[in-house]
Structure formats: structure tokens, C-alpha cells
Design a protein around this motif. Structure first.
Motif, PDB file in Angstrom:
ATOM      1  N   LEU A   1      -5.964 -35.258  -0.378  1.00 42.21           N
ATOM      2  CA  LEU A   1      -5.477 -36.551   0.088  1.00 42.21           C
ATOM      3  C   LEU A   1      -4.234 -36.439   0.962  1.00 42.21           C
ATOM      4  O   LEU A   1      -3.765 -37.430   1.494  1.00 42.21           O
ATOM      5  N   LYS A   2      -3.719 -35.238   1.115  1.00 38.83           N
ATOM      6  CA  LYS A   2      -2.545 -35.038   1.971  1.00 38.83           C
ATOM      7  C   LYS A   2      -2.914 -35.370   3.406  1.00 38.83           C
ATOM      8  O   LYS A   2      -4.049 -35.158   3.842  1.00 38.83           O
ATOM      9  N   ASP A   3      -1.958 -35.870   4.132  1.00 39.75           N
ATOM     10  CA  ASP A   3      -2.196 -36.234   5.528  1.00 39.75           C
ATOM     11  C   ASP A   3      -2.606 -35.008   6.327  1.00 39.75           C
ATOM     12  O   ASP A   3      -2.019 -33.942   6.188  1.00 39.75           O
ATOM     13  N   ARG A   4      -3.610 -35.193   7.178  1.00 41.69           N
ATOM     14  CA  ARG A   4      -4.138 -34.098   7.967  1.00 41.69           C
ATOM     15  C   ARG A   4      -3.634 -34.114   9.399  1.00 41.69           C
ATOM     16  O   ARG A   4      -3.844 -33.174  10.132  1.00 41.69           O
ATOM     17  N   SER A   5      -2.987 -35.169   9.804  1.00 41.17           N
ATOM     18  CA  SER A   5      -2.527 -35.256  11.185  1.00 41.17           C
ATOM     19  C   SER A   5      -1.087 -35.744  11.236  1.00 41.17           C
ATOM     20  O   SER A   5      -0.529 -36.164  10.242  1.00 41.17           O
ATOM     21  N   MET A   6      -0.538 -35.723  12.427  1.00 40.15           N
ATOM     22  CA  MET A   6       0.838 -36.183  12.607  1.00 40.15           C
ATOM     23  C   MET A   6       0.936 -37.708  12.501  1.00 40.15           C
ATOM     24  O   MET A   6       1.957 -38.235  12.134  1.00 40.15           O
ATOM     25  N   SER A   7      -0.122 -38.424  12.855  1.00 37.63           N
ATOM     26  CA  SER A   7      -0.077 -39.887  12.740  1.00 37.63           C
ATOM     27  C   SER A   7      -0.551 -40.290  11.347  1.00 37.63           C
ATOM     28  O   SER A   7      -1.679 -40.055  10.966  1.00 37.63           O
ATOM     29  N   GLN A   8       0.330 -40.912  10.614  1.00 37.71           N
ATOM     30  CA  GLN A   8       0.068 -41.247   9.221  1.00 37.71           C
ATOM     31  C   GLN A   8      -0.206 -42.742   9.096  1.00 37.71           C
ATOM     32  O   GLN A   8       0.628 -43.555   9.440  1.00 37.71           O
ATOM     33  N   GLU A   9      -1.382 -43.083   8.621  1.00 41.84           N
ATOM     34  CA  GLU A   9      -1.684 -44.488   8.388  1.00 41.84           C
ATOM     35  C   GLU A   9      -1.408 -44.873   6.944  1.00 41.84           C
ATOM     36  O   GLU A   9      -0.846 -45.904   6.676  1.00 41.84           O
ATOM     37  N   TYR A  10      -1.818 -44.030   5.993  1.00 43.75           N
ATOM     38  CA  TYR A  10      -1.641 -44.309   4.572  1.00 43.75           C
ATOM     39  C   TYR A  10      -1.028 -43.081   3.911  1.00 43.75           C
ATOM     40  O   TYR A  10      -1.461 -41.964   4.160  1.00 43.75           O
ATOM     41  N   SER A  11      -0.056 -43.295   3.032  1.00 41.18           N
ATOM     42  CA  SER A  11       0.572 -42.174   2.343  1.00 41.18           C
ATOM     43  C   SER A  11      -0.367 -41.611   1.279  1.00 41.18           C
ATOM     44  O   SER A  11      -1.292 -42.297   0.816  1.00 41.18           O
ATOM     45  N   SER A  12      -0.112 -40.389   0.881  1.00 45.88           N
ATOM     46  CA  SER A  12      -0.903 -39.773  -0.184  1.00 45.88           C
ATOM     47  C   SER A  12      -0.798 -40.598  -1.466  1.00 45.88           C
ATOM     48  O   SER A  12      -1.788 -40.785  -2.164  1.00 45.88           O
ATOM     49  N   GLN A  13       0.400 -41.097  -1.758  1.00 43.93           N
ATOM     50  CA  GLN A  13       0.576 -41.889  -2.980  1.00 43.93           C
ATOM     51  C   GLN A  13      -0.239 -43.174  -2.922  1.00 43.93           C
ATOM     52  O   GLN A  13      -0.835 -43.580  -3.910  1.00 43.93           O
ATOM     53  N   PHE A  14      -0.285 -43.818  -1.772  1.00 40.87           N
ATOM     54  CA  PHE A  14      -1.086 -45.025  -1.620  1.00 40.87           C
ATOM     55  C   PHE A  14      -2.556 -44.722  -1.892  1.00 40.87           C
ATOM     56  O   PHE A  14      -3.237 -45.470  -2.589  1.00 40.87           O
ATOM     57  N   LYS A  15      -3.044 -43.603  -1.363  1.00 44.76           N
ATOM     58  CA  LYS A  15      -4.435 -43.215  -1.573  1.00 44.76           C
ATOM     59  C   LYS A  15      -4.714 -43.001  -3.062  1.00 44.76           C
ATOM     60  O   LYS A  15      -5.732 -43.454  -3.592  1.00 44.76           O
ATOM     61  N   VAL A  16      -3.803 -42.309  -3.747  1.00 43.02           N
ATOM     62  CA  VAL A  16      -3.961 -42.068  -5.188  1.00 43.02           C
ATOM     63  C   VAL A  16      -3.960 -43.398  -5.938  1.00 43.02           C
ATOM     64  O   VAL A  16      -4.780 -43.617  -6.833  1.00 43.02           O
ATOM     65  N   ASP A  17      -3.056 -44.295  -5.567  1.00 44.91           N
ATOM     66  CA  ASP A  17      -2.997 -45.606  -6.228  1.00 44.91           C
ATOM     67  C   ASP A  17      -4.303 -46.368  -6.077  1.00 44.91           C
ATOM     68  O   ASP A  17      -4.798 -46.971  -7.029  1.00 44.91           O
ATOM     69  N   VAL A  18      -4.891 -46.341  -4.867  1.00 50.02           N
ATOM     70  CA  VAL A  18      -6.165 -47.029  -4.646  1.00 50.02           C
ATOM     71  C   VAL A  18      -7.258 -46.390  -5.486  1.00 50.02           C
ATOM     72  O   VAL A  18      -8.045 -47.074  -6.139  1.00 50.02           O
ATOM     73  N   LEU A  19      -7.322 -45.047  -5.504  1.00 52.77           N
ATOM     74  CA  LEU A  19      -8.349 -44.373  -6.293  1.00 52.77           C
ATOM     75  C   LEU A  19      -8.154 -44.630  -7.785  1.00 52.77           C
ATOM     76  O   LEU A  19      -9.141 -44.807  -8.511  1.00 52.77           O
ATOM     77  N   ASN A  20      -6.933 -44.682  -8.261  1.00 56.40           N
ATOM     78  CA  ASN A  20      -6.675 -44.999  -9.668  1.00 56.40           C
ATOM     79  C   ASN A  20      -7.067 -46.425  -9.993  1.00 56.40           C
ATOM     80  O   ASN A  20      -7.570 -46.707 -11.073  1.00 56.40           O
ATOM     81  N   TRP A  21      -6.844 -47.343  -9.060  1.00 59.83           N
ATOM     82  CA  TRP A  21      -7.211 -48.726  -9.279  1.00 59.83           C
ATOM     83  C   TRP A  21      -8.720 -48.872  -9.362  1.00 59.83           C
ATOM     84  O   TRP A  21      -9.241 -49.703 -10.070  1.00 59.83           O
ATOM     85  N   LYS A  22      -9.426 -47.978  -8.665  1.00 58.02           N
ATOM     86  CA  LYS A  22     -10.890 -48.012  -8.643  1.00 58.02           C
ATOM     87  C   LYS A  22     -11.483 -47.691 -10.011  1.00 58.02           C
ATOM     88  O   LYS A  22     -12.513 -48.200 -10.377  1.00 58.02           O
ATOM     89  N   THR A  23     -10.832 -46.815 -10.756  1.00 65.88           N
ATOM     90  CA  THR A  23     -11.402 -46.377 -12.041  1.00 65.88           C
ATOM     91  C   THR A  23     -11.091 -47.314 -13.169  1.00 65.88           C
ATOM     92  O   THR A  23     -10.245 -48.125 -13.146  1.00 65.88           O
TER      93      THR A  23
END
Length: 58
Positions: A36-58
Motif C-alpha cells: 500500500l506504500k505510494d509507488r509514485s511521486m504524486s500522492q493521492e491517498y496516504s498509506s494510512q488512509f488506504k489501511v483505514d478504508v480496508l479496515n473499515w471494509k472488514t
């Protein structure tokens, strides 16, 4: 991962398309948190935001 659908999550979090969440899920399944770490220099969503969304999903 089960729970809320990717379309509902995208809508709830203001993400432009549900395919972004599906990509996060696949990256997480393959590489864990590191996937989930950012793969490019342009960051749209932080890694923590991604984890939060995935946690909310479960």
C-alpha cells in the motif's frame, strides 16, 4: 476480505472510482502493508488512509 463493497466504500470515502479500492485490496493481498506504500511521486491517498478504508471494509 469481506464486508462492504468497493462501490459503497468509494462513495463513503469520496474516492473517484471503486477500482482504486480493488487495486488496494489486491496489492495488500500480494504484499501486505508494504503493497500500500505510494509507488509514485504524486500522492493521492496516504498509506494510512488506504489501511483505514480496508479496515473499515472488514
Amino acid at each position: 476480505m469481506s464486508g462492504k463493497g468497493s462501490t459503497a466504500l468509494a462513495r463513503a470515502y469520496g474516492i473517484s472510482t471503486h477500482s482504486i479500492i480493488l487495486d488496494w485490496v489486491h496489492r495488500f493481498e500480494r504484499r501486505g502493508i508494504k503493497g500500500l506504500k505510494d509507488r509514485s511521486m504524486s500522492q493521492e491517498y496516504s498509506s494510512q488512509f488506504k489501511v483505514d478504508v480496508l479496515n473499515w471494509k472488514t
